[in-house]
Design an enzyme around this catalytic site. Structure first.
Site, short mmCIF file in Angstrom:
data_model
loop_
_atom_site.label_atom_id
_atom_site.label_comp_id
_atom_site.label_asym_id
_atom_site.label_seq_id
_atom_site.Cartn_x
_atom_site.Cartn_y
_atom_site.Cartn_z
N GLU A 228 79.73 100.47 31.73
CA GLU A 228 78.34 100.00 31.55
C GLU A 228 78.45 98.50 31.37
OE1 GLU A 228 75.52 98.21 30.20
OE2 GLU A 228 75.55 99.37 28.32
N CYS A 262 72.17 93.99 27.66
CA CYS A 262 72.35 94.20 29.10
C CYS A 262 71.05 94.63 29.76
CB CYS A 262 73.43 95.27 29.35
SG CYS A 262 75.06 94.80 28.79
#
Length: 455
Positions: A228, A262
């Site tokens: 990720e 993110c």
């Protein structure tokens, strides 16, 4: 060598920790593997009860942990409370659903009986970032342990107190000794840990460059990895959007964790016919956000996690302005020994600028003009990243079509900001990574999906 925790709000050293030696790391991995040999035979009922205990411990220690997050990486304390509650909910979710997700699945074949069973694989290495010091770990830890795996954590070097706190939470919840251990080490030791034959898989949340290094090493020894990674999430605002809703949602999405996420919105792509009004509303709402002491409940924007990261962010802003971007808010480093950076808005953002193509990990928003809907979607997809995205329109049929089939991202929302939720799979495409966390998809990443065929 020491691993040092520094308060980014004032530059004061909180504590220095001794880094583990190679021998100490190997001993901890060996101990965790031995713990797995026992833990893998535990029942779903036992795992569920311990996960519920862990949720209770998290809530009991909420204030202490929120202060720790604020002190180590500058998270506004109200957001820290939310992060801890989310971790507790994740534990509860897998306590409730783990056995269902891991139940054997009968498959009709010519055999007298054939089925798929899901078996734990062993010790998983988690390489985790500083921006959500608890959540990033628990969204791996809860499903991994529900599946009968064990874990060792290499956390970011600026949050060692948080890393040790997680280990203490696992112990206080009553899990067996050594099923989860924190490794206080620098990044240089990660490659050797991946090579250790007792480590069966790796999960990393971090930058794209870090993900490439970890994936390369894991691939060289044929170990599963879930990535990720970075994101430069595009939020598309169409001409028929509710601009008040769009502006407020976009501001809130840009300032998640003081912009250090993110899946924080980063690029705001707006149709030309409404860009002036959207920019006016966006500026008004960004200007109203309060930057200050992360321990103050009224604070919206805390410091950046480290001064060097703040300086990198400011360099990106300066480089964008030098190429023609217009700064209509913020853009200046406040004086003092800290890591604060103000809410900043860049307009007139074009291809070739850092603000167009790079990930801005801080409270800086890029507003990009699109000529029409098709152009807006083109610009949104004109990125190496593909983590989250959103589209704003009052035509929900159109919004669903764009979100489902046209935006290149792991998550696409309509009239809402992107969030991670234990009930939904989370991950990205392109250089934002591969594999999925959370939901049933996440718990199946680190199991042996095994076929059993009985003649």
């Amino acid at each position: 060598m020491s691993i040092v925790s520094i308060n980014p709000a004032n530059g004061v050293t909180i504590k220095a920790y001794a880094e583990l030696s190679t021998e100490e790391v190997e001993k901890k991995i060996q101990d965790t593997h031995q713990a797995w040999n026992r833990w893998k035979t535990s029942t779903h009922e036992t795992r569920g009860k311990l996960l519920l205990n862990m949720a209770s411990v998290l809530r009991k220690r909420k204030k202490e942990l929120a202060i720790l997050l604020a002190s180590e990486m500058g998270k506004p304390i109200t957001q820290g409370y939310y992060e801890i509650e989310k971790c507790a909910y994740c534990c509860e979710y897998y306590a409730e659903n783990g056995s269902k997700y891991l139940a054997d699945r009968l498959i009709e074949t010519e055999a007298s009986k054939s089925f798929v069973t899901f078996q734990p694989i062993g010790v998983v290495l988690a390489v985790m970032p500083w921006n959500f010091p608890l959540w990033q770990v628990f969204r791996f830890l809860a499903p991994a342990m529900a599946a009968g795996n064990c874990g060792v954590l290499k956390h970011a070097s600026n949050v060692p107190g948080s890393a040790l706190a997680i280990e203490s939470i696992v112990k206080e919840a009553g899990f067996p000794d050594n099923v989860f251990q924190t490794l206080l080490i620098g990044s240089s030791k990660v490659a050797a840990i991946i090579e250790n034959p007792l480590i069966k898989a790796v999960t990393i949340t971090g930058s794209t460059s870090a993900g490439i290094q970890v994936a390369t090493k894991a691939g060289s020894v044929l170990k599963k990895v879930v990535l990720e990674l970075g994101g430069s999430d595009a939020y598309v605002v169409l001409a028929d959007a509710d601009l008040e809703l769009a502006a407020q949602t976009c501001v809130d999405a840009r300032l998640i964790n003081s912009g250090q996420s993110c899946i924080a919105a980063k690029r705001f792509i707006v149709e030309k016919s409404v860009i002036d009004e959207f920019t006016r509303l966006f500026l008004e709402k960004m200007r109203a956000k309060k930057m200050g002491d992360p321990l103050d409940p009224e604070t919206d924007i805390g410091p950046q996690a480290r001064a060097d990261l703040r300086d990198e962010l400011h360099d990106q802003v300066k480089r964008s302005i030098e190429k023609g971007a217009v700064c209509i808010l913020g853009g200046e480093v406040p004086p003092g020994d800290h890591a604060f950076y103000p809410a900043t808005i860049l307009t007139n953002v074009k291809p070739g600028m850092a603000a167009y193509s790079e990930e801005f990990f801080g409270p800086v928003a890029s507003i990009i003009e699109a000529s029409d809907e098709a152009d807006a979607i083109r610009i949104a997809n004109d990125s190496v990243f593909g983590l989250g995205s959103a589209v704003f329109t009052q035509d929900l049929v159109k919004g669903e079509r764009i979100a489902a089939t046209q935006l290149e991202a792991g998550t696409s929302c309509v009239n809402s900001r992107t969030v991670s939720d234990p009930r939904l799979p989370f991950g990205g495409v392109k250089t934002s990574g591969y594999g999925r966390e959370l939901a049933d998809f996440g718990i199946h990443e680190f199991v042996n999906i095994k076929t059993v065929y009985i003649k």
